[in-house]
Design an enzyme around this catalytic site. Structure first.
Site, PDB file in Angstrom:
ATOM      1  N   TYR A 143       0.856  -1.187   0.000  1.00 65.83           N
ATOM      2  CA  TYR A 143       0.000   0.000   0.000  1.00 65.83           C
ATOM      3  C   TYR A 143       0.888   1.232   0.000  1.00 65.83           C
ATOM      4  O   TYR A 143       1.862   1.293   0.742  1.00 65.83           O
ATOM      5  CB  TYR A 143      -0.901  -0.004   1.240  1.00 65.83           C
ATOM      6  CG  TYR A 143      -1.765   1.228   1.389  1.00 65.83           C
ATOM      7  CD1 TYR A 143      -2.813   1.479   0.496  1.00 65.83           C
ATOM      8  CD2 TYR A 143      -1.552   2.141   2.427  1.00 65.83           C
ATOM      9  CE1 TYR A 143      -3.613   2.616   0.637  1.00 65.83           C
ATOM     10  CE2 TYR A 143      -2.354   3.268   2.572  1.00 65.83           C
ATOM     11  CZ  TYR A 143      -3.380   3.502   1.680  1.00 65.83           C
ATOM     12  OH  TYR A 143      -4.172   4.612   1.829  1.00 65.83           O
ATOM     13  N   ASP A 238       9.332   3.011  -0.293  1.00 66.16           N
ATOM     14  CA  ASP A 238       8.285   3.654   0.485  1.00 66.16           C
ATOM     15  C   ASP A 238       8.478   3.247   1.944  1.00 66.16           C
ATOM     16  O   ASP A 238       8.043   2.179   2.371  1.00 66.16           O
ATOM     17  CB  ASP A 238       6.900   3.245  -0.040  1.00 66.16           C
ATOM     18  CG  ASP A 238       5.774   3.886   0.773  1.00 66.16           C
ATOM     19  OD1 ASP A 238       6.078   4.628   1.735  1.00 66.16           O
ATOM     20  OD2 ASP A 238       4.594   3.640   0.447  1.00 66.16           O
ATOM     21  N   LYS A 266       4.302   8.840   8.960  1.00 63.63           N
ATOM     22  CA  LYS A 266       4.086   8.186  10.263  1.00 63.63           C
ATOM     23  C   LYS A 266       5.061   8.648  11.355  1.00 63.63           C
ATOM     24  O   LYS A 266       4.886   9.756  11.864  1.00 63.63           O
ATOM     25  CB  LYS A 266       4.037   6.669  10.079  1.00 63.63           C
ATOM     26  CG  LYS A 266       2.852   6.286   9.151  1.00 63.63           C
ATOM     27  CD  LYS A 266       2.454   4.836   9.129  1.00 63.63           C
ATOM     28  CE  LYS A 266       1.112   4.669   8.442  1.00 63.63           C
ATOM     29  NZ  LYS A 266       1.129   4.113   7.101  1.00 63.63           N
TER      30      LYS A 266
HETATM   31  C1  LIG Z   1       0.458   4.610   5.788  1.00 63.28           C
HETATM   32  C2  LIG Z   1       1.191   4.407   4.540  1.00 63.28           C
HETATM   33  C3  LIG Z   1       1.075   5.292   3.456  1.00 63.28           C
HETATM   34  C4  LIG Z   1       0.067   6.406   3.437  1.00 63.28           C
HETATM   35  O1  LIG Z   1       0.320   7.360   4.422  1.00 63.28           O
HETATM   36  P1  LIG Z   1      -0.867   8.344   4.874  1.00 63.28           P
HETATM   37  O2  LIG Z   1      -0.191   9.275   5.836  1.00 63.28           O
HETATM   38  O3  LIG Z   1      -1.910   7.466   5.495  1.00 63.28           O
HETATM   39  O4  LIG Z   1      -1.353   9.028   3.666  1.00 63.28           O
HETATM   40  C5  LIG Z   1       1.895   5.112   2.362  1.00 63.28           C
HETATM   41  N1  LIG Z   1       2.775   4.103   2.324  1.00 63.28           N
HETATM   42  C6  LIG Z   1       2.909   3.232   3.338  1.00 63.28           C
HETATM   43  C7  LIG Z   1       3.934   2.142   3.237  1.00 63.28           C
HETATM   44  C8  LIG Z   1       2.117   3.334   4.464  1.00 63.28           C
HETATM   45  O5  LIG Z   1       2.228   2.441   5.447  1.00 63.28           O
END
Ligand SMILES: *Cc1c(COP(=O)(O)O)cnc(C)c1O
Length: 426
Positions: A143, A238, A266
């Site tokens: 994701y 990511d 995060k």
């Molecule tokens: C949480 C997450 C996102 C999205 O971040 P948001 O702050 O919720 O938009 C993108 N990539 C990864 C790997 C994530 O865990």
């Protein structure tokens, strides 16, 4: 008598779609009423009815120091007193850029945004602008936020470009996204052999935390790095979830692979909205105002949010922080495995740094397909028993869990005890 939680959920559903501002919160996967919280402190949470929980979601990762850490709260209060926002540069942003560059050296230049979604969306635009190519590769089960080009499921078969996995995403947008199998090195080689020179970027979670937890095979990461270099494709890690979570330098430090670009979120905001994307200077130079790739944000680099993040990142640099977090998470996972074994429940679990995966299957999954075979109904029964005992896990069999520095040995022992009761019901 209906609980306060139930009342809040019923009313919320009238005004907010599904009663929630992000879908997994609605408990659709596990059933039941989502918990409405009113307070958190350290490893503990209290809901609208006053019930206490040990928190293993930690806001999906950011709360690595636990809730309401006094130094973070003080930093936020101090920043807020000097104005909530300027829409102009501040010294705090420079401090953050210096810190990111020191902790994650592959991020030679960095730009701050307000969410992980913005970070990945912008990184992909930059990669496309830099390479002047359109096609991108992602992996099934990873994701990367909810930007259109990333809400794509696998096409059927190798080299079939994807279809949208969400309504509202034009097929034309999804058509540029190729979705491959995680940890499948051969598939990667075959794909690059035929269309490598057309691929702008490959984006992946270097440890996957969005289909439960999947650990990368070293050969997979190494091959990916080599193929991207060979074909002039931008490799994007990511690390929105893994950054400052699996190790101080993120997954790239843990596995010794240097990506061209990295996205963060995060933990970097410590619970306030901060994201970041960055990478090689040559690549980042295509961004406006220097270059032709546009990207902007009214609240980007917001002083209050950046203060929370800076203080969090200062505290995670304490000597032994990640050793202790990793040991605690391992202790939790080992305790849960022993409890399952005692009860004769097919179960496996693993952790990387401060994140963990629990699987209701006899072996540890290494791919999306294997993960889908886990016993979802066993998880749901387990989840509700744990919740009754005051243990708050992610409300889905396909979410990773998070331990914070505030979790004590007593918290872990209490969790394992609750798990013994939960496993016995299966
Ligand atoms: C949480 C997450 C996102 C999205 O971040 P948001 O702050 O919720 O938009 C993108 N990539 C990864 C790997 C994530 O865990």
């Amino acid at each position: 008598m209906t609980s306060r939680n139930q009342q809040l959920f019923e009313k919320s559903q009238q005004l907010i779609p599904g009663g929630v501002n992000s879908p997994v919160r609605a408990f659709r996967s596990v059933g039941g009423t989502p918990i409405f919280f009113k307070k958190g402190l350290g490893s503990r949470l209290w809901d609208a009815d006053g019930k206490e929980y040990i928190d293993y979601i930690n806001s999906w990762g950011p709360m690595i120091l636990g809730h309401a850490h006094p130094e973070v709260v003080a930093a936020v209060q101090q920043a807020a007193a000097n104005s909530l926002s300027f829409g102009a540069p501040t010294g705090l942003e420079l401090e953050m850029a210096e810190l990111i560059n020191r902790l994650v050296p592959s991020m030679e230049q960095v730009r701050l945004v307000s969410s992980g979604t913005e970070a990945t969306m912008s990184a992909i635009r930059v990669a496309r602008g830099f390479t002047k190519r359109n096609k991108i590769i992602k992996f099934e089960g990873c994701y990367h936020g909810h930007a259109d080009a990333l809400l794509v499921k696998a096409g059927s078969g190798l080299l079939t470009f994807g279809e949208p996995s969400s309504a509202g995403v034009p097929a034309e947008v999804a058509a540029h996204t190729l979705t491959l199998d995680y940890n499948n090195t051969q598939m990667l080689k075959d794909t690059f052999a035929s269309i490598g020179d057309e691929i702008a970027c490959v984006i992946l979670e270097p440890v996957v935390g969005n289909m439960n937890l999947i650990v990368p095979q070293q050969e997979f990461l190494q091959t990916l790095r080599a193929l991207c270099t060979q074909h002039g494709t931008v490799l994007i890690f990511d690390e929105v979830m893994t950054g400052f979570r699996v190790a101080l330098g993120g997954a790239q430090a843990l596995y010794g692979i240097t990506p061209d670009m990295t996205t963060l979120g995060k933990v970097i905001g410590g619970g306030l909205p901060v994201g970041a994307f960055g990478g090689r200077k040559e690549i980042m130079s295509v961004l406006a105002p220097l270059g032709p790739v546009y990207q902007a944000g009214t609240l980007s680099g917001n002083p209050v949010a950046v203060s929370a993040g800076l203080t969090t990142l200062k505290l995670v640099q304490a000597p032994g922080f990640y050793e202790s977090l990793t040991a605690k998470t391992t202790q939790l996972v080992d305790g849960l495995k022993a409890a399952a074994q005692k009860a004769g429940v097919p179960f496996s679990a693993q952790s990387v740094g401060g994140m963990f995966g629990l699987y209701f299957s006899a072996s540890t999954p290494t791919s999306y397909a294997e993960m889908m075979q886990a016993d979802k109904s066993a998880f749901n029964t387990f989840f509700h028993s744990m919740l009754d005992s005051g243990i708050y896990l992610g409300p889905s069999a396909f979410e990773a869990g998070f331990v914070s520095a505030a979790h004590s040995n007593a918290d872990i022992a209490q969790t394992v005890q609750a798990a013994e009761i939960a496993f016995a019901t299966l």
